[in-house]
Design a protein around this motif. Sequence first.
Motif, PDB file in Angstrom:
ATOM      1  N   LYS A 119       0.926  -1.185   0.000  1.00  0.00           N
ATOM      2  CA  LYS A 119      -0.073   0.188   0.000  1.00  0.00           C
ATOM      3  C   LYS A 119       0.820   1.299   0.063  1.00  0.00           C
ATOM      4  O   LYS A 119       0.683   2.245  -0.544  1.00  0.00           O
ATOM      5  CB  LYS A 119      -1.106   0.001   1.142  1.00  0.00           C
ATOM      6  CG  LYS A 119      -1.836  -0.849   1.270  1.00  0.00           C
ATOM      7  CD  LYS A 119      -2.705  -0.842   2.371  1.00  0.00           C
ATOM      8  CE  LYS A 119      -3.467  -2.186   2.815  1.00  0.00           C
ATOM      9  NZ  LYS A 119      -4.061  -2.366   3.989  1.00  0.00           N
ATOM     10  N   SER A 120       2.131   1.301   0.761  1.00  0.00           N
ATOM     11  CA  SER A 120       2.621   2.296   0.881  1.00  0.00           C
ATOM     12  C   SER A 120       3.674   2.562  -0.600  1.00  0.00           C
ATOM     13  O   SER A 120       3.781   3.513  -0.914  1.00  0.00           O
ATOM     14  CB  SER A 120       3.792   2.109   1.938  1.00  0.00           C
ATOM     15  OG  SER A 120       4.818   2.916   2.320  1.00  0.00           O
ATOM     16  N   ASN A 123       1.089   4.225  -2.984  1.00  0.00           N
ATOM     17  CA  ASN A 123       1.015   5.579  -2.581  1.00  0.00           C
ATOM     18  C   ASN A 123       2.235   6.419  -3.051  1.00  0.00           C
ATOM     19  O   ASN A 123       2.139   7.445  -3.509  1.00  0.00           O
ATOM     20  CB  ASN A 123       0.786   5.673  -1.027  1.00  0.00           C
ATOM     21  CG  ASN A 123       0.614   7.032  -0.453  1.00  0.00           C
ATOM     22  OD1 ASN A 123       1.532   7.626  -0.227  1.00  0.00           O
ATOM     23  ND2 ASN A 123      -0.604   7.652  -0.832  1.00  0.00           N
ATOM     24  N   THR A 124       3.240   5.727  -2.879  1.00  0.00           N
ATOM     25  CA  THR A 124       4.435   6.521  -3.009  1.00  0.00           C
ATOM     26  C   THR A 124       4.556   6.631  -4.857  1.00  0.00           C
ATOM     27  O   THR A 124       4.995   7.682  -5.069  1.00  0.00           O
ATOM     28  CB  THR A 124       5.741   5.887  -2.810  1.00  0.00           C
ATOM     29  OG1 THR A 124       5.587   5.618  -1.217  1.00  0.00           O
ATOM     30  CG2 THR A 124       6.948   6.593  -2.879  1.00  0.00           C
ATOM     31  N   ASN A 127       3.825   9.920  -6.291  1.00  0.00           N
ATOM     32  CA  ASN A 127       4.550  10.997  -6.181  1.00  0.00           C
ATOM     33  C   ASN A 127       6.003  10.845  -6.953  1.00  0.00           C
ATOM     34  O   ASN A 127       6.741  11.813  -6.937  1.00  0.00           O
ATOM     35  CB  ASN A 127       4.743  11.293  -4.848  1.00  0.00           C
ATOM     36  CG  ASN A 127       3.264  11.769  -3.985  1.00  0.00           C
ATOM     37  OD1 ASN A 127       2.629  12.535  -4.750  1.00  0.00           O
ATOM     38  ND2 ASN A 127       3.166  11.094  -3.091  1.00  0.00           N
ATOM     39  N   ALA A 151      -5.827   0.680  -1.871  1.00  0.00           N
ATOM     40  CA  ALA A 151      -5.094   1.614  -2.767  1.00  0.00           C
ATOM     41  C   ALA A 151      -5.732   2.173  -4.122  1.00  0.00           C
ATOM     42  O   ALA A 151      -5.187   2.670  -5.105  1.00  0.00           O
ATOM     43  CB  ALA A 151      -3.743   0.639  -3.280  1.00  0.00           C
ATOM     44  N   ASP A 153      -7.786   4.774  -4.386  1.00  0.00           N
ATOM     45  CA  ASP A 153      -7.663   6.082  -4.785  1.00  0.00           C
ATOM     46  C   ASP A 153      -6.294   6.539  -5.475  1.00  0.00           C
ATOM     47  O   ASP A 153      -6.219   7.182  -6.295  1.00  0.00           O
ATOM     48  CB  ASP A 153      -7.859   6.927  -3.620  1.00  0.00           C
ATOM     49  CG  ASP A 153      -7.000   6.545  -2.306  1.00  0.00           C
ATOM     50  OD1 ASP A 153      -6.447   5.556  -2.296  1.00  0.00           O
ATOM     51  OD2 ASP A 153      -6.817   7.301  -1.436  1.00  0.00           O
ATOM     52  N   ASP A 154      -5.241   5.836  -5.026  1.00  0.00           N
ATOM     53  CA  ASP A 154      -4.016   5.949  -5.637  1.00  0.00           C
ATOM     54  C   ASP A 154      -4.021   5.650  -7.011  1.00  0.00           C
ATOM     55  O   ASP A 154      -3.253   6.272  -7.964  1.00  0.00           O
ATOM     56  CB  ASP A 154      -2.876   5.357  -4.786  1.00  0.00           C
ATOM     57  CG  ASP A 154      -2.663   5.751  -3.409  1.00  0.00           C
ATOM     58  OD1 ASP A 154      -2.906   7.007  -2.983  1.00  0.00           O
ATOM     59  OD2 ASP A 154      -2.458   5.071  -2.429  1.00  0.00           O
TER      60      ASP A 154
ATOM     61  N   LYS B  32      -5.873   5.525   5.716  1.00  0.00           N
ATOM     62  CA  LYS B  32      -4.907   5.120   4.819  1.00  0.00           C
ATOM     63  C   LYS B  32      -3.605   4.973   5.358  1.00  0.00           C
ATOM     64  O   LYS B  32      -3.123   5.658   6.059  1.00  0.00           O
ATOM     65  CB  LYS B  32      -5.120   5.912   3.651  1.00  0.00           C
ATOM     66  CG  LYS B  32      -4.598   5.416   2.468  1.00  0.00           C
ATOM     67  CD  LYS B  32      -4.673   6.235   1.191  1.00  0.00           C
ATOM     68  CE  LYS B  32      -3.788   6.179   0.201  1.00  0.00           C
ATOM     69  NZ  LYS B  32      -4.070   4.819  -0.635  1.00  0.00           N
ATOM     70  N   ILE B  33      -3.027   3.840   4.909  1.00  0.00           N
ATOM     71  CA  ILE B  33      -1.500   3.795   5.073  1.00  0.00           C
ATOM     72  C   ILE B  33      -0.724   4.085   4.382  1.00  0.00           C
ATOM     73  O   ILE B  33      -1.030   3.944   3.064  1.00  0.00           O
ATOM     74  CB  ILE B  33      -1.370   2.114   5.226  1.00  0.00           C
ATOM     75  CG1 ILE B  33      -2.494   1.219   6.251  1.00  0.00           C
ATOM     76  CG2 ILE B  33       0.089   1.712   5.478  1.00  0.00           C
ATOM     77  CD1 ILE B  33      -1.944   1.454   7.370  1.00  0.00           C
ATOM     78  N   ILE B  34       0.086   5.087   4.577  1.00  0.00           N
ATOM     79  CA  ILE B  34       1.089   5.900   3.614  1.00  0.00           C
ATOM     80  C   ILE B  34       2.490   5.861   4.261  1.00  0.00           C
ATOM     81  O   ILE B  34       2.613   5.751   5.540  1.00  0.00           O
ATOM     82  CB  ILE B  34       0.564   7.422   3.478  1.00  0.00           C
ATOM     83  CG1 ILE B  34       0.498   7.993   4.694  1.00  0.00           C
ATOM     84  CG2 ILE B  34      -0.783   7.347   2.763  1.00  0.00           C
ATOM     85  CD1 ILE B  34       0.646   9.751   4.470  1.00  0.00           C
ATOM     86  N   PRO B  35       3.556   6.009   3.563  1.00  0.00           N
ATOM     87  CA  PRO B  35       4.857   6.436   4.103  1.00  0.00           C
ATOM     88  C   PRO B  35       5.087   7.481   4.784  1.00  0.00           C
ATOM     89  O   PRO B  35       4.090   8.599   4.865  1.00  0.00           O
ATOM     90  CB  PRO B  35       5.828   6.284   2.823  1.00  0.00           C
ATOM     91  CG  PRO B  35       4.975   6.091   1.697  1.00  0.00           C
ATOM     92  CD  PRO B  35       3.348   6.214   1.946  1.00  0.00           C
ATOM     93  N   VAL B  46       5.969   3.598   8.025  1.00  0.00           N
ATOM     94  CA  VAL B  46       4.754   3.861   7.471  1.00  0.00           C
ATOM     95  C   VAL B  46       3.764   4.488   8.698  1.00  0.00           C
ATOM     96  O   VAL B  46       4.091   4.220   9.856  1.00  0.00           O
ATOM     97  CB  VAL B  46       4.118   2.637   7.123  1.00  0.00           C
ATOM     98  CG1 VAL B  46       4.489   2.199   5.853  1.00  0.00           C
ATOM     99  CG2 VAL B  46       4.397   1.319   8.186  1.00  0.00           C
TER     100      VAL B  46
END
Lengths: 205, 76
Positions: A119-120, A123-124, A127, A151, A153-154, B32-35, B46
């Motif tokens: 997920k991270s 999201n990254t 960007n 994920a 929305d990303d 939401k999980i984000i870095p 995270v």
Amino acid sequence: MSITINAKGLACPQPVLLTKKALESNDELTIHVDNATAFENVKRFATASGCDVETKKESDGVFGIKITKKKENQLNISQPAEHIYDKDITAPTGGPMVFVIASNMMGSGNDELGAILMKSFVNTTTNLEHCPDIIILYNAGVKLATVEGGAVDDLKALEEKGVKILVCGTCVNFFELNGKIMAGNLSNMYEIADTLSTAGRIVKP
Amino acid sequence: MKNQTYCVAMFDSVSHVIKAEKILKKAGIPHKIIPVPKSISTDCGVCVRFLPDHRNAVTNALMSNVDISNIREIIL
């Protein structure tokens, strides 16, 4: 010459393969399919191959797709990759940058950690300075395109940026996620294999 | 999507993030999980992102279950 193909009852990617084969020796064809994935895939393949496409809904969930080659494209049908992605594969990068997401987990060792990392990662990706051109989701990777996947929305944001997202239709069926895929286009092995084989760079987290 | 004010909750370890995610999912609190944003820390971490409106719900749900090390408001 015009022919008619009966692809009812055939699962992806058979209808697309039959279409491709038939277009090699025919300028016009009508194909009948009986599932939405096959319908979308054949339609998209034909459009990407530079053909005119007419569709009509027939009885009992059967779709008819009439495909006509445009004159200037008659010789190019055996090289679909360039038409599908509209990319010059001889360009310095050698082809599109493709992110392959083959799982809803990043790495192996601990599944919960892997799910958090993936997920991270997605999201990254939104960007990144150098966004991928294409993202392929297959096997459990397709789960990321559902609301529960965390994920979506990303992935939508990436689509808005022009990233093409291919979601393996067979995998969506397998995980019984039909109708729950909220980002990307349902795709097939033909398109996935073609994308991988013409990629300039493949990134597999 | 850009320039939205969010809260981010930081935890001492990834396993706390995993635990927090499970609790928030079960409670139906949008998150939401984000870095961890680079402006907060350059660690490879995270965190959990949510809208400021859900701040109380998040802290209540996690209270006495997981230790939140820090909650920050940030524009993303």
